[in-house]
Design an enzyme around this catalytic site. Structure first.
Site, short mmCIF file in Angstrom:
data_model
loop_
_atom_site.label_atom_id
_atom_site.label_comp_id
_atom_site.label_asym_id
_atom_site.label_seq_id
_atom_site.Cartn_x
_atom_site.Cartn_y
_atom_site.Cartn_z
N ASP A 100 11.52 -31.04 -7.00
CA ASP A 100 10.36 -31.62 -6.30
C ASP A 100 9.51 -32.43 -7.27
O ASP A 100 9.60 -32.25 -8.50
CB ASP A 100 9.53 -30.47 -5.71
CG ASP A 100 8.61 -30.93 -4.58
OD1 ASP A 100 8.54 -32.15 -4.30
OD2 ASP A 100 7.96 -30.06 -3.98
N GLY A 101 8.66 -33.27 -6.75
CA GLY A 101 7.66 -33.99 -7.54
C GLY A 101 6.45 -33.11 -7.81
O GLY A 101 6.42 -31.94 -7.42
N ALA A 102 5.44 -33.69 -8.46
CA ALA A 102 4.17 -32.97 -8.69
C ALA A 102 3.06 -34.00 -8.84
O ALA A 102 3.32 -35.16 -9.15
CB ALA A 102 4.26 -32.11 -9.94
N GLU A 124 6.45 -26.14 0.20
CA GLU A 124 6.95 -26.34 -1.17
C GLU A 124 6.90 -25.03 -1.94
O GLU A 124 7.85 -24.66 -2.64
CB GLU A 124 6.13 -27.43 -1.87
CG GLU A 124 6.42 -28.82 -1.31
CD GLU A 124 5.53 -29.93 -1.84
OE1 GLU A 124 5.94 -31.08 -1.76
OE2 GLU A 124 4.41 -29.64 -2.34
N GLY A 132 0.95 -30.85 -3.61
CA GLY A 132 0.30 -30.90 -2.30
C GLY A 132 -0.43 -32.19 -2.02
O GLY A 132 -1.12 -32.30 -1.01
C1 5RP Z 1 3.75 -33.26 -1.71
C2 5RP Z 1 3.80 -33.06 -3.17
C3 5RP Z 1 4.40 -34.12 -4.00
O1 5RP Z 1 5.45 -33.59 -4.74
C4 5RP Z 1 3.32 -34.63 -4.93
O2 5RP Z 1 2.22 -35.04 -4.16
C5 5RP Z 1 3.84 -35.81 -5.75
O3 5RP Z 1 4.08 -36.88 -4.90
P1 5RP Z 1 4.70 -38.24 -5.39
O4 5RP Z 1 6.04 -37.94 -5.97
O5 5RP Z 1 4.75 -39.08 -4.14
O6 5RP Z 1 3.77 -38.85 -6.42
O7 5RP Z 1 3.39 -32.05 -3.71
O8 5RP Z 1 3.00 -32.27 -1.09
#
Ligand code: 5RP
Length: 240
Positions: free
Chosen positions: A94-96, A116, A108
């Site tokens: 996942d991203g963050a 998540e 989030g």
């Molecule tokens: C979604 C998340 C995403 O992983 C976080 O907001 C990062 O988003 P992005 O990769 O678009 O910058 O937690 O709830």
């Protein structure tokens, strides 16, 4: 490299590396995150499935966005409760929104933090992929920490979060009047502290408030972190 190019680079590098290292493998149960960095990772995984590098992956998704992507790209989706998944994943990626040197994260920004955390705290390996802007020294005083709440408890929850030192803003919809409603039918308070916080303790304290569903501090299942750099390299941080 700009931010979008970094997101694609880190997503592709992480998926390819994890396959080479045998952490993504045929028949595995994988958790798939949400957002603009997670989506290219889902796409790369689908490309490997299409090519046959790996086979028979079972996915658990973290949002409607990810469910739609899996449907489009042909990745079969299950729930944590399905017998074949049995509440436990091999790896989640996942991203963050922010990552600190101790591999604590804020998540989030896309309002998907509850699903998540359900997926990533029930995974043997958690992997975070991020562009260089997400790497910070301190979390809690920069990007606002999302807290998913029951709307009917908004005022008492705001008071309790204020007592924990947070300034709270109700997240408003875009092209929709009123608050953002999460995939779970709840609302989001975005919270900011003026001074550094004890991040693991704050994750627990926030969740003691009646009316809080979950918060976006992720400190309990330390991720392997892949971070893209402006020069086109990718750093890997392993937490021990
Ligand atoms: C979604 C998340 C995403 O992983 C976080 O907001 C990062 O988003 P992005 O990769 O678009 O910058 O937690 O709830």
């Amino acid at each position: 490299m700009n931010q979008n190019e970094q997101k694609i680079l880190v997503a592709n590098t992480a998926i390819d590396t994890l396959i080479k290292e045998g952490k993504i493998f045929s028949g595995m149960k994988i958790g798939l995150g949400t957002g603009s960095t997670a989506m290219p990772a889902v796409k790369r995984l689908a490309e490997h499935l299409e090519k046959g590098t790996i086979k028979d992956v079972k996915a658990v998704v973290t949002s409607f966005q990810t469910a739609n992507a899996c449907q489009e790209w042909g990745i079969p989706v299950y729930s944590l409760n399905d017998k074949i998944i049995d509440g436990q994943l091999d790896l989640a990626i996942d991203g963050a929104d922010e990552v600190d040197p101790n591999c604590n994260c804020i998540k989030g920004g896309g309002a998907a933090l509850l699903q998540e955390k359900m997926v990533e705290y029930n995974s043997k390996i958690f992997v975070v992929i991020a562009d260089s802007s997400k790497s910070v020294q301190t979390i809690g005083t920069g990007f606002r920490v999302p807290v998913e709440i029951i709307g009917a408890a908004r005022i008492p929850v705001v008071k309790a979060l204020n007592a924990l030192g947070a300034d709270c803003v109700l997240r408003e919809g875009v092209k929709k009047c009123g608050p953002v409603i999460t995939d779970n039918g709840n609302q989001i308070l975005d919270c900011l502290w003026q001074n550094p916080i004890d991040v693991p303790k704050m994750e627990e304290e926030i969740n003691k408030i009646v009316g809080v569903v979950e918060n976006g501090l992720f400190t309990k299942n330390k991720p392997i972190v892949f971070i893209a750099k402006e020069d086109g390299s990718v750093e890997q941080r392993n937490w021990h």
